[in-house]
Design a protein around this motif. Structure first.
Motif, PDB file in Angstrom:
ATOM      1  N   THR A  71       0.794  -1.297   0.045  1.00 17.48           N
ATOM      2  CA  THR A  71       0.244  -0.090   0.303  1.00 17.48           C
ATOM      3  C   THR A  71       0.914   1.222  -0.089  1.00 17.48           C
ATOM      4  N   PHE A  72       0.520   2.280  -0.596  1.00 18.47           N
ATOM      5  CA  PHE A  72       1.340   3.448  -0.910  1.00 18.47           C
ATOM      6  C   PHE A  72       0.258   4.522  -1.206  1.00 18.47           C
ATOM      7  N   SER A  73       0.310   5.419  -0.443  1.00 13.59           N
ATOM      8  CA  SER A  73      -0.438   6.760  -0.734  1.00 13.59           C
ATOM      9  C   SER A  73       0.279   8.165  -0.170  1.00 13.59           C
ATOM     10  N   LEU A  74      -0.398   9.005  -1.051  1.00 12.62           N
ATOM     11  CA  LEU A  74       0.148  10.520  -0.680  1.00 12.62           C
ATOM     12  C   LEU A  74      -0.907  11.247   0.129  1.00 12.62           C
ATOM     13  N   LYS A  75      -0.442  12.084   0.784  1.00 11.72           N
ATOM     14  CA  LYS A  75      -1.467  13.078   1.503  1.00 11.72           C
ATOM     15  C   LYS A  75      -2.334  13.970   0.632  1.00 11.72           C
ATOM     16  N   LYS A  76      -1.389  14.429  -0.391  1.00  5.22           N
ATOM     17  CA  LYS A  76      -2.125  15.070  -1.379  1.00  5.22           C
ATOM     18  C   LYS A  76      -1.913  14.856  -2.915  1.00  5.22           C
ATOM     19  N   THR A  77      -3.018  14.649  -3.817  1.00  5.25           N
ATOM     20  CA  THR A  77      -2.854  14.143  -4.871  1.00  5.25           C
ATOM     21  C   THR A  77      -3.282  15.354  -5.985  1.00  5.25           C
ATOM     22  N   ASN A  78      -3.690  16.512  -5.397  1.00  7.82           N
ATOM     23  CA  ASN A  78      -3.885  17.691  -6.416  1.00  7.82           C
ATOM     24  C   ASN A  78      -3.290  18.430  -5.769  1.00  7.82           C
ATOM     25  N   VAL A  79      -2.028  19.049  -6.612  1.00  4.09           N
ATOM     26  CA  VAL A  79      -1.303  20.120  -6.311  1.00  4.09           C
ATOM     27  C   VAL A  79      -1.217  21.208  -7.290  1.00  4.09           C
ATOM     28  N   SER A  80      -1.496  22.344  -6.755  1.00  2.00           N
ATOM     29  CA  SER A  80      -1.630  23.554  -7.683  1.00  2.00           C
ATOM     30  C   SER A  80      -0.344  24.480  -6.984  1.00  2.00           C
ATOM     31  N   THR A  81       0.292  25.071  -8.432  1.00  2.74           N
ATOM     32  CA  THR A  81       1.439  26.048  -7.627  1.00  2.74           C
ATOM     33  C   THR A  81       1.455  26.918  -9.079  1.00  2.74           C
ATOM     34  N   THR A  82       2.431  27.882  -8.829  1.00  2.00           N
ATOM     35  CA  THR A  82       2.715  28.822 -10.145  1.00  2.00           C
ATOM     36  C   THR A  82       3.918  28.497 -10.937  1.00  2.00           C
ATOM     37  N   THR A  83       4.033  29.061 -12.016  1.00  2.01           N
ATOM     38  CA  THR A  83       5.253  28.626 -13.026  1.00  2.01           C
ATOM     39  C   THR A  83       6.370  29.264 -12.429  1.00  2.01           C
ATOM     40  N   ASP A  84       6.579  30.032 -11.491  1.00  2.32           N
ATOM     41  CA  ASP A  84       7.797  30.493 -11.197  1.00  2.32           C
ATOM     42  C   ASP A  84       8.370  29.682  -9.877  1.00  2.32           C
ATOM     43  N   ASP A  99      -3.781  26.792  19.814  1.00  6.28           N
ATOM     44  CA  ASP A  99      -3.728  26.557  18.344  1.00  6.28           C
ATOM     45  C   ASP A  99      -3.183  27.923  17.696  1.00  6.28           C
ATOM     46  N   ILE A 100      -2.308  27.698  16.786  1.00  6.03           N
ATOM     47  CA  ILE A 100      -1.750  28.853  15.950  1.00  6.03           C
ATOM     48  C   ILE A 100      -2.106  28.526  14.345  1.00  6.03           C
ATOM     49  N   PRO A 101      -3.344  29.134  14.071  1.00  7.15           N
ATOM     50  CA  PRO A 101      -3.608  28.882  12.476  1.00  7.15           C
ATOM     51  C   PRO A 101      -2.895  29.792  11.777  1.00  7.15           C
ATOM     52  N   VAL A 102      -2.744  29.318  10.573  1.00  6.31           N
ATOM     53  CA  VAL A 102      -1.870  30.103   9.507  1.00  6.31           C
ATOM     54  C   VAL A 102      -2.723  30.109   8.100  1.00  6.31           C
ATOM     55  N   GLU A 103      -2.957  31.080   7.475  1.00  6.75           N
ATOM     56  CA  GLU A 103      -3.750  30.883   6.195  1.00  6.75           C
ATOM     57  C   GLU A 103      -2.610  31.382   4.930  1.00  6.75           C
ATOM     58  N   MET A 104      -2.871  30.554   3.976  1.00  8.57           N
ATOM     59  CA  MET A 104      -1.776  30.682   2.783  1.00  8.57           C
ATOM     60  C   MET A 104      -2.418  30.945   1.543  1.00  8.57           C
ATOM     61  N   GLU A 105      -2.075  31.769   0.841  1.00  7.89           N
ATOM     62  CA  GLU A 105      -2.508  32.174  -0.576  1.00  7.89           C
ATOM     63  C   GLU A 105      -1.555  31.957  -1.586  1.00  7.89           C
ATOM     64  N   ASN A 106      -2.050  31.163  -2.551  1.00  7.73           N
ATOM     65  CA  ASN A 106      -1.288  30.935  -3.935  1.00  7.73           C
ATOM     66  C   ASN A 106       0.058  30.453  -3.436  1.00  7.73           C
ATOM     67  N   THR A 107      -0.065  29.489  -2.209  1.00  5.94           N
ATOM     68  CA  THR A 107       1.136  28.669  -1.863  1.00  5.94           C
ATOM     69  C   THR A 107       0.656  27.771  -0.871  1.00  5.94           C
ATOM     70  N   ASP A 108       1.567  26.687  -0.755  1.00  3.25           N
ATOM     71  CA  ASP A 108       1.019  25.524   0.435  1.00  3.25           C
ATOM     72  C   ASP A 108       2.027  25.464   1.338  1.00  3.25           C
ATOM     73  N   THR A 109       3.087  26.403   1.420  1.00  5.55           N
ATOM     74  CA  THR A 109       4.192  26.256   2.498  1.00  5.55           C
ATOM     75  C   THR A 109       4.132  27.746   3.098  1.00  5.55           C
ATOM     76  N   ALA A 110       4.633  27.541   4.383  1.00  2.15           N
ATOM     77  CA  ALA A 110       4.879  29.065   5.047  1.00  2.15           C
ATOM     78  C   ALA A 110       5.998  28.654   6.288  1.00  2.15           C
ATOM     79  N   ASN A 111       6.550  29.599   6.620  1.00  3.69           N
ATOM     80  CA  ASN A 111       7.600  29.306   7.703  1.00  3.69           C
ATOM     81  C   ASN A 111       6.962  30.146   8.991  1.00  3.69           C
TER      82      ASN A 111
END
Length: 684
Positions: A120-133, A235-247
């Motif tokens: 068995t093998f699965s990824l947490k996210k199989t629909n990934v959206s990002t930008t060309t840069d 709980d420390i919530p973080v919102e992201m726009e046009n990205t799925d990573t943040a520091n």
């Protein structure tokens, strides 16, 4: 005896085996295919190469492969020629289930048994959206039934994409960093399929990659101030726009604590993640910083020795106690190759950690059937009642309002004596009687359920009063009990001295009374028979009216908040003058109550039964008093009739404007006549 021809065949087969291994290595771009060396009961992942040797002296023999179930050889599958060393090698592709290998001299269960299962093998996210840069995307391993390291390849037929490999491990290496810079430069915007294959098995997962034109990348905290008490999980919530990573950076040099937390949104919930900071724990604890939910993940982006799975401590990792109360800076940064360290801060907030407190304790009750293994804290408001007297068999619920506990609170800590956990919950009998020591038990007793409501700084302990075997075989003894909760400095050093709150509750025998213990006269029609009980509000049982050979009527009732209940019964098919008894049924544990008698009377009116009180004497006295109040005058009529009988019946009816409907002068006179007839009938 081995002849020259056999030796030549052995050498030739061995050469073929070596060549096949070399070919396999070449095909996997330098990554050797996994080989499963069989012994009995070996698990093989579908797609692996199986190697078995010298089982039953297979040298140069033909080895048969059969299915194998329930210790029995099944159907033939395939056969393989062993080399001079008794070794065979074949692919497990297309196989699934249990098998056995047998040489010419083997039968029954003799042979080499093994099982082939799909990996068995699965990824947490199989629909990934990002930008060309964007130069890379992060994929995260979700689930697999395979332990240890294994290799995956990331392939695509899209123009410009370079096939890649990575090593993953479900325990400590779940991140797959995929370079997409050349794909974005060559193919541009669009949807592309990336196929992630396990290199040595048949496991695979497809990822849909969407590339769009660069938008405005941003990340922010939805709250400017995030606050909670020391000892709780914040709980420390973080919102992201046009990205799925943040520091996210927590703290500063001013407070001698700084942690960088690199997070990735792992699902399609709108690009957000929630960091959870357990302020009851030291920073060195692995559970000090976690992420809410299972989809989002930490992403390791540095080779710093201080990196712990996506969390980098720049100060304070080795603190010997939980974070001190006070204000801590929060900042969130997005990727920017032109910024220092490739991260640019775009939003700030404040984390406020206040001192914890131990506030109050209060007693509640709940029905014996209201709390089950499926009950959650959100269910409690609908089943508990603010009352401190509890019927034996019901639940005595102790509510404690205290903050700063919920980062490390569990039932096992609630002992009767202070331990290294620093929490204590004891229940002590208050009036044991002369020459008797009080009985006690603790909050970690099997008969106690713990419910946490961290959001409201509250926890509840529900005591099943007839299940505390340590007190007696019938549970808690009747009388007053004291519940005391204590927090000591041993609780993660969050308090400097003991903090205590307590409450009391009284256990009573279960009891119920129908119609005040009085007999009733009901009309030929609808009537409500009422009563009271000390069973917890919400308790359900049955009120039953029974006339032998005539009727059996029942109604389900629920105890109200005032302890009362009302049973609607219909006597429209009953004969005038029919006598019956009223009782309670299905009350759970035994209930102390008396049945009452009733009579159906065609002369009774309304849906409220007439009450009759009966006592024994040597004479019969019937007295009726009717009082009518009018606006301009008042009339009182009293009639007394005495005869020498063995029963006394007294009926008093009062009617006035605004009184109970259906009770007027005529009804009182009819009730008097009915009572007299009943007395005469009983005397006969």
């Amino acid at each position: 005896m081995t002849n020259a021809k056999d030796k030549l065949r052995s050498v030739f087969l061995s050469a073929l085996l070596v060549m096949s291994v070399v070919a396999g290595v070449t095909a996997s771009a330098g990554s050797a295919a996994a080989v499963a060396n069989l012994s009995d009961d070996t698990i093989v992942f579908q797609g692996e190469t199986i190697v078995a040797q010298n089982s039953g002296n297979w040298n140069g023999d033909t080895v048969q492969l059969y299915t194998y179930e329930d210790n029995s050889v099944g159907t033939y599958v395939d056969q393989y020629e062993a080399n001079g060393s008794g070794e065979i090698s074949f692919s497990s592709d297309g196989l699934e289930g249990k098998y056995i290998l047998q040489g010419p001299d083997q039968s029954g269960s003799s042979g080499t048994q093994f099982q082939v299962v799909p990996q068995t093998f699965s990824l947490k996210k199989t629909n990934v959206s990002t930008t060309t840069d964007t130069n890379h995307v992060n994929l995260t391993l979700d689930k697999t039934n395979r332990a240890g390291n294994f290799s995956v390849s990331i392939n695509s037929t899209a123009d410009g994409f370079t096939n890649q490999t990575a090593t993953v491990n479900r325990d400590n290496q779940t991140n797959i960093n995929v370079s997409i810079g050349s794909l974005a430069d060559t193919a541009g915007t669009g949807n592309y399929t990336l196929t992630v294959d396990v290199t040595d098995t048949s496991a695979s997962e497809d990822v849909n990659l969407e590339l769009t034109e660069p938008g405005s990348v941003n990340a922010y905290f939805p709250q400017s101030v995030i606050s909670d008490e020391r000892g709780d999980v914040i709980d420390i919530p973080v919102e992201m726009e046009n990205t799925d990573t943040a520091n996210v950076t927590i703290g500063s040099s001013d407070v001698n604590f700084v942690a960088d937390v690199h997070v990735q949104d792992g699902d399609d919930d709108g690009s957000n993640a929630t960091i959870q900071l357990n302020t009851a724990l030291n920073p060195s604890n692995d559970s000090f910083i976690t992420l809410e939910g299972s989809s989002d993940s930490f992403v390791t982006t540095t080779t710093n020795d201080n990196d712990s799975n996506g969390v980098v401590y720049r100060a304070g990792e080795n603190l010997s106690s939980p974070l001190a109360s006070g204000n801590y800076e929060l900042s969130v940064a997005i990727e920017d190759t032109n910024a220092n360290g490739n991260w640019r801060a775009v939003n700030v907030a404040t984390l406020s950690i206040s001192q914890r407190s131990t506030d109050t304790a209060q007693s509640w009750i709940a029905p014996d059937s209201a709390i089950t293994g499926d009950t959650t804290v959100s269910d409690l408001p609908g089943v508990v009642t603010d009352r401190d007297n509890v019927a034996s068999g019901d639940y005595a619920v102790v509510q404690v309002k205290a903050s700063g506990l919920y980062g490390d609170l569990n039932k096992s800590q609630l002992s009767s004596s202070v331990s290294s956990d620093g929490l204590k919950l004891s229940f002590v009998e208050q009036n044991p009687g002369p020459n008797s020591d009080p009985v006690s038990f603790s909050g970690n007793n099997d008969a106690v359920r713990l419910f946490e409501d961290a959001e409201n700084n509250t926890f509840y302990t529900a005591v099943d009063t007839d299940a505390v075997d340590e007190v007696s075989e019938n549970g808690l003894t009747t009388g007053e009990w004291n519940a005391t909760f204590t927090v000591t400095p041993e609780f993660h050093s969050l308090v400097s001295e003991n903090e205590t709150v307590s409450t009391t509750f009284t256990v009573e025998d279960r009891s119920a009374e129908i119609n005040g213990g009085n007999d009733v006269v009901v009309p030929v029609g609808s009537a409500n028979i009422t009563g009271t009980t000390n069973l917890a509000p919400g308790t359900e049982f049955t009120v039953q009216a029974k006339a032998g050979g005539s009727f059996l009527k029942s109604a389900s009732v629920e105890v109200g908040s005032d302890g009362g209940f009302s049973a609607p019964l219909n006597f429209s098919d009953a004969n005038n003058g029919t006598e019956f008894t009223v009782s309670l049924r299905n009350t759970g544990a035994s209930v102390d109550y008396d049945t009452i008698s009733g009579t159906v009377s065609a002369d009774a009116e309304g849906d409220q039964p007439t009450t009759t009180t009966t006592s024994s004497n040597n004479t019969t006295t019937e007295e009726t008093t009717t009082t009518t109040e009018e606006t301009t005058e008042e009339t009182t009529e009293e009639t007394t009739t005495t005869t020498e009988e063995t029963t006394t019946e007294e009926t008093t009816t009062t009617s006035s404007d605004g009184g109970i409907p259906g009770f007027g002068v005529s009804v009182a006179l009819v009730a008097l006549v009915a009572a007299a007839l009943l007395a005469l009938r009983r005397s006969n």
